[in-house]
Design an enzyme around this catalytic site. Structure first.
Site, PDB file in Angstrom:
ATOM      1  N   CYS A  10       5.277  12.591 -21.817  1.00  0.00           N
ATOM      2  CA  CYS A  10       6.274  11.596 -21.414  1.00  0.00           C
ATOM      3  C   CYS A  10       5.628  10.223 -21.177  1.00  0.00           C
ATOM      4  O   CYS A  10       4.884  10.061 -20.209  1.00  0.00           O
ATOM      5  CB  CYS A  10       6.954  12.110 -20.143  1.00  0.00           C
ATOM      6  SG  CYS A  10       7.921  10.901 -19.238  1.00  0.00           S
ATOM      7  N   CYS A  56       6.089   8.707 -17.712  1.00  0.00           N
ATOM      8  CA  CYS A  56       5.314   9.493 -16.739  1.00  0.00           C
ATOM      9  C   CYS A  56       3.858   9.043 -16.747  1.00  0.00           C
ATOM     10  O   CYS A  56       3.236   8.897 -15.687  1.00  0.00           O
ATOM     11  CB  CYS A  56       5.380  10.986 -17.069  1.00  0.00           C
ATOM     12  SG  CYS A  56       7.039  11.691 -17.057  1.00  0.00           S
TER      13      CYS A  56
END
Length: 138
Positions: free
Chosen positions: A62, A65
């Site tokens: 991600c 992230c």
């Protein structure tokens, strides 16, 4: 036939993306959470030392992230001994992500000393906003 080939290729890509060799076993992820100061109890997270927690539900694949990771690490150092900062890889411990109803990542879940969820933010968030939420809650 083209649809079938496309579907098969999509499944193969999904399988290969999930099997990149970097995934941790659920046991390794729980051990890592323990090293961060949290343990799994009754299906939820509890601080091992009685501190409130900020839990980062994220994944290695991600991009937002990964962008949040250095910010989270810096805040972990800043609040050491006052608040536990714990990272949970949703791919390694999906049952914990399900318990907290995580549907989008990154998700920061703010948890009280007694293990109750107080608040959450979803998506990338800057350090100033996290600090404001910490001040408001703790």
């Amino acid at each position: 036939m083209k649809k079938l080939l496309f579907f098969a290729a999509a499944i193969a890509c999904f399988i290969l993306a999930g099997c990149n060799g970097n995934s941790k076993t659920p046991q390794a992820e729980v051990k890592e959470m323990s090293q961060q100061g949290a343990e799994v109890a009754n299906g939820g997270l509890i601080s091992e030392n009685g501190l409130p927690m900020v839990v980062d539900f994220s994944a290695d694949w991600c991009p937002p992230c990964q962008k949040l990771k250095p910010i989270f690490s810096s805040l972990k150092d800043e609040y050491k001994g006052k608040i536990d900062f714990v990272t949970v890889n949703v791919d390694s411990v999906p049952e914990l992500a399900k318990k907290y109803h995580i549907t989008n990542i990154p998700a920061l879940v703010y948890i009280s000393r007694d293990g109750k969820e107080l608040s959450r933010t979803v998506g990338f968030i800057e350090a100033d906003s996290i600090n404001k939420e910490i001040t408001r809650l703790f």
